[in-house]
Design an enzyme around this catalytic site. Structure first.
Site, PDB file in Angstrom:
ATOM      1  N   HIS A  98       2.169  14.412   0.589  1.00 33.98           N
ATOM      2  CA  HIS A  98       1.329  15.516   0.098  1.00 33.98           C
ATOM      3  C   HIS A  98       2.177  16.766  -0.077  1.00 33.98           C
ATOM      4  O   HIS A  98       3.106  17.012   0.697  1.00 33.98           O
ATOM      5  CB  HIS A  98       0.199  15.817   1.092  1.00 33.98           C
ATOM      6  CG  HIS A  98      -0.909  14.811   1.046  1.00 33.98           C
ATOM      7  ND1 HIS A  98      -1.702  14.617  -0.067  1.00 33.98           N
ATOM      8  CD2 HIS A  98      -1.357  13.928   1.966  1.00 33.98           C
ATOM      9  CE1 HIS A  98      -2.601  13.665   0.178  1.00 33.98           C
ATOM     10  NE2 HIS A  98      -2.403  13.224   1.408  1.00 33.98           N
ATOM     11  N   HIS A 114      -5.405  -0.764   5.826  1.00 34.39           N
ATOM     12  CA  HIS A 114      -5.254   0.041   7.051  1.00 34.39           C
ATOM     13  C   HIS A 114      -6.328  -0.158   8.132  1.00 34.39           C
ATOM     14  O   HIS A 114      -7.088   0.757   8.445  1.00 34.39           O
ATOM     15  CB  HIS A 114      -5.126   1.532   6.725  1.00 34.39           C
ATOM     16  CG  HIS A 114      -6.018   2.047   5.627  1.00 34.39           C
ATOM     17  ND1 HIS A 114      -7.371   1.844   5.593  1.00 34.39           N
ATOM     18  CD2 HIS A 114      -5.734   2.770   4.522  1.00 34.39           C
ATOM     19  CE1 HIS A 114      -7.875   2.425   4.520  1.00 34.39           C
ATOM     20  NE2 HIS A 114      -6.892   2.983   3.847  1.00 34.39           N
ATOM     21  N   ASP A 147       0.847   2.707   3.740  1.00 28.88           N
ATOM     22  CA  ASP A 147      -0.062   3.776   3.292  1.00 28.88           C
ATOM     23  C   ASP A 147       0.720   5.092   3.131  1.00 28.88           C
ATOM     24  O   ASP A 147       0.216   6.173   3.459  1.00 28.88           O
ATOM     25  CB  ASP A 147      -1.256   3.958   4.233  1.00 28.88           C
ATOM     26  CG  ASP A 147      -2.374   4.779   3.598  1.00 28.88           C
ATOM     27  OD1 ASP A 147      -2.267   5.134   2.407  1.00 28.88           O
ATOM     28  OD2 ASP A 147      -3.360   5.072   4.300  1.00 28.88           O
ATOM     29  N   HIS A 186       1.360   5.162  -1.981  1.00 25.23           N
ATOM     30  CA  HIS A 186       0.885   6.172  -2.934  1.00 25.23           C
ATOM     31  C   HIS A 186       2.096   6.850  -3.569  1.00 25.23           C
ATOM     32  O   HIS A 186       2.875   7.497  -2.865  1.00 25.23           O
ATOM     33  CB  HIS A 186       0.006   7.216  -2.230  1.00 25.23           C
ATOM     34  CG  HIS A 186      -1.261   6.634  -1.673  1.00 25.23           C
ATOM     35  ND1 HIS A 186      -2.403   6.470  -2.427  1.00 25.23           N
ATOM     36  CD2 HIS A 186      -1.557   6.137  -0.446  1.00 25.23           C
ATOM     37  CE1 HIS A 186      -3.356   5.914  -1.675  1.00 25.23           C
ATOM     38  NE2 HIS A 186      -2.870   5.699  -0.465  1.00 25.23           N
ATOM     39  N   ASN A 194      -6.480   9.100   7.044  1.00 26.00           N
ATOM     40  CA  ASN A 194      -7.734   8.377   6.853  1.00 26.00           C
ATOM     41  C   ASN A 194      -7.431   6.881   6.642  1.00 26.00           C
ATOM     42  O   ASN A 194      -6.750   6.547   5.683  1.00 26.00           O
ATOM     43  CB  ASN A 194      -8.469   8.942   5.633  1.00 26.00           C
ATOM     44  CG  ASN A 194      -9.846   8.345   5.487  1.00 26.00           C
ATOM     45  OD1 ASN A 194     -10.367   7.736   6.409  1.00 26.00           O
ATOM     46  ND2 ASN A 194     -10.435   8.501   4.317  1.00 26.00           N
ATOM     47  N   ARG A 219       1.766   8.858  -6.421  1.00 24.18           N
ATOM     48  CA  ARG A 219       1.277  10.166  -6.924  1.00 24.18           C
ATOM     49  C   ARG A 219       1.523  10.456  -8.400  1.00 24.18           C
ATOM     50  O   ARG A 219       1.125  11.509  -8.881  1.00 24.18           O
ATOM     51  CB  ARG A 219       1.862  11.320  -6.097  1.00 24.18           C
ATOM     52  CG  ARG A 219       1.595  11.236  -4.603  1.00 24.18           C
ATOM     53  CD  ARG A 219       0.134  11.352  -4.274  1.00 24.18           C
ATOM     54  NE  ARG A 219      -0.099  11.463  -2.838  1.00 24.18           N
ATOM     55  CZ  ARG A 219      -1.093  10.856  -2.206  1.00 24.18           C
ATOM     56  NH1 ARG A 219      -1.967  10.104  -2.864  1.00 24.18           N
ATOM     57  NH2 ARG A 219      -1.249  11.008  -0.919  1.00 24.18           N
ATOM     58  N   HIS A 278       0.838  -1.209   0.000  1.00 22.85           N
ATOM     59  CA  HIS A 278       0.000   0.000   0.000  1.00 22.85           C
ATOM     60  C   HIS A 278       0.871   1.257   0.000  1.00 22.85           C
ATOM     61  O   HIS A 278       1.229   1.785   1.056  1.00 22.85           O
ATOM     62  CB  HIS A 278      -0.917  -0.034   1.240  1.00 22.85           C
ATOM     63  CG  HIS A 278      -1.997   1.003   1.233  1.00 22.85           C
ATOM     64  ND1 HIS A 278      -3.222   0.802   1.849  1.00 22.85           N
ATOM     65  CD2 HIS A 278      -2.061   2.251   0.711  1.00 22.85           C
ATOM     66  CE1 HIS A 278      -3.972   1.874   1.703  1.00 22.85           C
ATOM     67  NE2 HIS A 278      -3.291   2.776   1.022  1.00 22.85           N
ATOM     68  N   ASN A 327      -5.096   5.766  -6.934  1.00 27.40           N
ATOM     69  CA  ASN A 327      -5.749   7.087  -6.899  1.00 27.40           C
ATOM     70  C   ASN A 327      -4.834   8.195  -7.416  1.00 27.40           C
ATOM     71  O   ASN A 327      -4.587   9.199  -6.757  1.00 27.40           O
ATOM     72  CB  ASN A 327      -6.278   7.424  -5.496  1.00 27.40           C
ATOM     73  CG  ASN A 327      -5.192   7.544  -4.437  1.00 27.40           C
ATOM     74  OD1 ASN A 327      -4.082   7.035  -4.615  1.00 27.40           O
ATOM     75  ND2 ASN A 327      -5.503   8.192  -3.329  1.00 27.40           N
TER      76      ASN A 327
HETATM   77  O1  DOR Z   1      -4.833   9.122   4.654  1.00 29.13           O
HETATM   78  C1  DOR Z   1      -5.034   8.672   3.539  1.00 29.13           C
HETATM   79  N1  DOR Z   1      -4.400   9.171   2.468  1.00 29.13           N
HETATM   80  N2  DOR Z   1      -5.895   7.676   3.388  1.00 29.13           N
HETATM   81  C2  DOR Z   1      -6.282   7.238   2.184  1.00 29.13           C
HETATM   82  O2  DOR Z   1      -7.082   6.349   2.111  1.00 29.13           O
HETATM   83  C3  DOR Z   1      -5.751   7.862   0.961  1.00 29.13           C
HETATM   84  C4  DOR Z   1      -4.461   8.506   1.203  1.00 29.13           C
HETATM   85  C5  DOR Z   1      -4.041   9.453   0.132  1.00 29.13           C
HETATM   86  O3  DOR Z   1      -4.149   9.111  -1.054  1.00 29.13           O
HETATM   87  O4  DOR Z   1      -3.526  10.529   0.451  1.00 29.13           O
HETATM   88 ZN    ZN Z   2      -7.170   4.124   2.320  1.00 30.75          ZN
END
Ligand code: DOR
Ligand code: ZN
Length: 433
Positions: A307, A230, A303, A58, A276, A60, A56, A90
């Site tokens: 950002h 998560h 996770d 990200h 989240n 980006r 898991h 995503n």
């Molecule tokens: O905290 C989170 N950030 N939870 C998620 O499910 C998505 C993730 C994100 O893409 O930033």
């Molecule tokens: Zn998630």
């Protein structure tokens, strides 16, 4: 140069041995090996594990290269001891077609630090209305086996059932972000005593637990594989225990931050703690640690959610949820699980390498070092401590909740197919293909 001789590494925490790597594979393991012309790595006091695997992450890219790219996230992963990561869907555009997953896969191969295995979206545009082209992604060059709308829940029961049925044909798995959206409208943090005090709208535990229970029933009914992303509450651990007792094909992950941090941190109003699912209570943290030790929760997944500054350095309500995690995951697991004796090194390998590789279908990863096995390994100094500095983490983002913390466990080297991606704790640009 022909190969690498790693001297005196403690394999999975056992007695020190020499490990000879040649042609991308483990050639020999034994005492006082003669490596010939192989380069020597002094691994005295270091633990060797199979390379870590994150189901898991990200990355980006495409779309938010200002927060992370496949290359920068891959570098962070290698520095964190990983040899493979699964890239969440995503992105922008969403990874819901063969074209996008192939793009991510080939960017990963070009970066060359870790194997990047794209995760495909379950529904078109993550909109939760129409199944994406799961088959086309599965048969693409990226060979997608894991699908997820992470960030969003596949909340429509009928669609979730269809997705589980569809992927069963190729032993795929649906990774669910378990959050009943109707129960979390406007939610800013865990619903409980602290949210009541702060006057922030709460995200109740039941929003996660209800979806996990439903999906476990669906997975059992269909006979297909469900993976729960998560897991964050004590109640979720009990539901997973029940699902496993029924021998349904359900696996689950916990994130490092849910093993260490609690909802009390929201009182700082520092959005670095917004995530989240949200940080929960100390009792939840305790139950998650126990669930992980017992194997009710199968794996640790980061996770990793980098950002851009403007999405985190703003007021709590406007900030995006998510925390960086690749370079700190192992240290948090050492801090929360190894030091207490809840897990030994073999237990860490099981939860951060072998099992995640099996869940993701990555057959070259998660293999214990042995002659003939692909040399995807990591070397860890369990005694060394380091202080996290957001500015020194790989990639453009800074949103680590561990800044300033001194943590145990340092990754000294990572080998991908027999070549170091990290040596002496640093990326090996010069050695890269
Ligand atoms: O905290 C989170 N950030 N939870 C998620 O499910 C998505 C993730 C994100 O893409 O930033
Ligand atoms: Zn998630």
């Amino acid at each position: 140069m022909s190969g690498w001789l790693i001297k005196g590494a403690s394999l999975l925490g056992a007695e020190p041995v020499d490990v000879l790597i040649r042609d991308g594979h483990i050639a020999e393991i034994g005492d006082r090996l003669d490596g010939g012309s192989a380069s020597v790595v002094d691994a005295d006091g270091l633990v060797m594990l199979p390379g870590l695997v994150d189901v898991h992450t990200h990355l980006r890219e495409p779309g938010r290269e200002d927060a992370e790219t496949v290359a920068s996230g891959s570098a962070a992963a290698a520095l964190g001891g990983f040899t493979a990561v699964c890239a969440m869907a995503n992105t922008d555009p969403v990874a819901d077609t063969a074209g996008v997953v192939e793009q991510v896969w080939s960017l990963g191969r070009d970066a060359g630090y870790v194997d990047v295995q794209p995760i495909g979206a379950v529904t078109v545009g993550l909109a939760g209305e129409q199944l994406a082209e799961l088959g086309a992604m599965a048969t693409s060059a990226a060979k997608v086996r894991m699908f997820s709308d992470d960030g969003h829940c596949v909340s429509d029961s009928r669609l979730m059932r269809r997705a589980l049925e569809y992927v069963k044909a190729f032993d795929g798995v649906i990774a669910q972000h378990a959050e009943d959206p109707k129960l979390t409208v406007g939610a800013q943090m865990h619903e409980g005593v602290v949210s009541a005090k702060l006057g922030l709208a709460g995200w109740p535990a039941v929003a996660e637990e209800a979806i996990i229970a439903r999906d476990a029933l669906l997975a059992g009914h269909v006979g297909s594989r469900l993976h729960v992303c998560h897991v964050s509450t004590a109640g979720s651990v009990e539901i997973l225990r029940w699902a496993k007792r029924n021998n349904w094909r359900v696996t689950a992950e916990v994130c490092p931050h849910h093993l260490l941090l609690t909802d009390e941190l929201a009182a700082t109003y520092d959005p670095v703690y917004k995530v989240n699912p949200p940080l929960r209570t100390a009792a939840d943290v305790e139950a998650l640690r126990r669930g992980l030790a017992e194997g009710v929760i199968d794996v640790v997944a980061t996770d990793h959610a980098p950002h851009a500054l403007e999405d985190k350095e703003c007021e709590w309500g406007a900030a995006r949820p998510g925390m960086m995690g690749l370079q700190t995951a192992l240290s948090i697991v050492v801090e929360t699980m190894v030091r207490s004796g809840a897990l030994d090194w073999d237990g860490v390998a099981e939860r951060m390498s072998r099992k995640p590789a099996r869940i993701a279908g990555l057959s070259d990863h998660g293999l214990d070092p042995a002659p003939g096995v692909v040399a995807n390994v990591t070397l860890i100094d369990p005694e060394a401590r380091w202080t996290v500095d957001g500015a020194k983490l790989a990639g453009p983002s800074r949103n680590t909740p561990y800044a300033g913390m001194t943590l145990p466990g340092m990754v000294r080297a990572t080998f991908l197919r027999g070549e170091p991606t990290v040596l002496d704790g640093m990326l090996t640009e010069g050695l890269k293909r």
